[in-house]
Design an enzyme around this catalytic site. Structure first.
Site, PDB file in Angstrom:
ATOM      1  N   GLN A  65       0.810  -1.222   0.000  1.00 51.48           N
ATOM      2  CA  GLN A  65       0.000   0.000   0.000  1.00 51.48           C
ATOM      3  C   GLN A  65       0.843   1.271   0.000  1.00 51.48           C
ATOM      4  O   GLN A  65       0.330   2.362  -0.227  1.00 51.48           O
ATOM      5  CB  GLN A  65      -0.930   0.019   1.219  1.00 51.48           C
ATOM      6  CG  GLN A  65      -1.986  -1.058   1.185  1.00 51.48           C
ATOM      7  CD  GLN A  65      -2.899  -0.940   2.375  1.00 51.48           C
ATOM      8  OE1 GLN A  65      -2.642  -1.504   3.418  1.00 51.48           O
ATOM      9  NE2 GLN A  65      -3.984  -0.169   2.230  1.00 51.48           N
ATOM     10  N   CYS A 119     -10.555   0.212   3.442  1.00 56.66           N
ATOM     11  CA  CYS A 119      -9.128   0.076   3.159  1.00 56.66           C
ATOM     12  C   CYS A 119      -8.573   1.440   2.764  1.00 56.66           C
ATOM     13  O   CYS A 119      -9.214   2.153   1.985  1.00 56.66           O
ATOM     14  CB  CYS A 119      -8.942  -0.931   2.024  1.00 56.66           C
ATOM     15  SG  CYS A 119      -7.220  -1.169   1.567  1.00 56.66           S
ATOM     16  N   LEU A 120      -7.392   1.772   3.276  1.00 58.81           N
ATOM     17  CA  LEU A 120      -6.793   3.071   2.955  1.00 58.81           C
ATOM     18  C   LEU A 120      -6.488   3.193   1.460  1.00 58.81           C
ATOM     19  O   LEU A 120      -6.388   4.295   0.947  1.00 58.81           O
ATOM     20  CB  LEU A 120      -5.516   3.290   3.779  1.00 58.81           C
ATOM     21  CG  LEU A 120      -5.728   3.397   5.298  1.00 58.81           C
ATOM     22  CD1 LEU A 120      -4.394   3.503   6.013  1.00 58.81           C
ATOM     23  CD2 LEU A 120      -6.622   4.587   5.645  1.00 58.81           C
ATOM     24  N   GLU A 162      -4.981  -7.645   5.863  1.00 58.77           N
ATOM     25  CA  GLU A 162      -3.620  -7.184   5.536  1.00 58.77           C
ATOM     26  C   GLU A 162      -2.827  -8.275   4.821  1.00 58.77           C
ATOM     27  O   GLU A 162      -2.075  -7.999   3.890  1.00 58.77           O
ATOM     28  CB  GLU A 162      -2.877  -6.743   6.807  1.00 58.77           C
ATOM     29  CG  GLU A 162      -3.523  -5.594   7.585  1.00 58.77           C
ATOM     30  CD  GLU A 162      -3.921  -4.407   6.727  1.00 58.77           C
ATOM     31  OE1 GLU A 162      -3.262  -4.139   5.704  1.00 58.77           O
ATOM     32  OE2 GLU A 162      -4.917  -3.752   7.070  1.00 58.77           O
TER      33      GLU A 162
END
Ligand code: NI
Length: 201
Positions: A65, A119-120, A162
């Site tokens: 990410q 989710c970022l 994750e």
């Protein structure tokens, strides 16, 4: 410059904020490679990832990410996030319980649970995802020491989310193809809008 939205100055004090990549960036689709070198560089990366996660704020962040295709994620499912009165978008973050997982391997899944995930890397999308209720995770810490832990509840869900990032899977890909197509179009449209702001010259 990005807007400061959380009071993350206290942790980790000298860590740096990293840029979070968003779906459908190709790095999010890659199978991440194992970490083989343990040392100060890895420690710094993990601290920067934690800082970035608290700043967002989010409860977990995987290395892909931030554009690094390595088997690393950090998380904290315990911290408190209190909105500050003075500025609408600022938060006070307390009771930190930062966790670092290197080369995680998930095993012995038990039960089923559903949780509304976000989710970022997938801004403004929240949807119910099916996960295992209980899971055992083998992992290494920043020094390369091996650990094993059996987890449930939000920690279990977060670890599965994750860990998926390390295998090139983003949570919306676990939904029906109808929903995935809808969100994918929405996100691509949103990205185009963000990057096509005309210059006033
Ligand atoms: Ni995520």
């Amino acid at each position: 410059m990005s807007e400061v939205i959380s009071n993350d100055e206290k942790y980790p004090k000298d860590a740096k904020l990293l840029d979070i990549v968003t779906y459908p960036d190709p790095v999010l689709k890659k199978i991440a490679s194992s970490v083989t070198e343990f040392g100060p560089e890895l420690e710094t990366l993990c601290q920067n990832m934690l800082k970035t996660m608290y700043h967002a704020p989010g409860i977990g962040l995987a290395a892909p990410q931030i554009g690094i295709s390595k088997r690393i994620f950090v998380l904290d499912v315990d911290y408190n996030r209190e909105p500050l009165d003075d500025e609408a978008n600022r938060h006070e973050i307390s009771d930190l319980n930062p966790r670092i997982f290197i080369n995680p391997v998930l095993k012995d899944p038990e039960g089923q649970t559903t949780y509304q995930e976000g989710c970022l890397s997938v801004p403004e999308v929240f949807d119910d995802v099916q996960r295992h209720e209980k899971i055992t995770v083998e992992y290494q810490d920043v020094n390369g020491n091996k650990h094993e832990e059996t987890v449930e509840g939000l920690l279990s869900i977060c670890i599965q989310h994750e860990n998926d990032h390390l295998d090139g899977i983003v949570f919306i890909e676990k939904l029906s193809s109808l929903k995935l197509n809808y969100y994918r179009k929405k996100l691509i449209k949103e990205k185009k809008r963000t990057f096509s702001v005309p210059d006033n010259d």
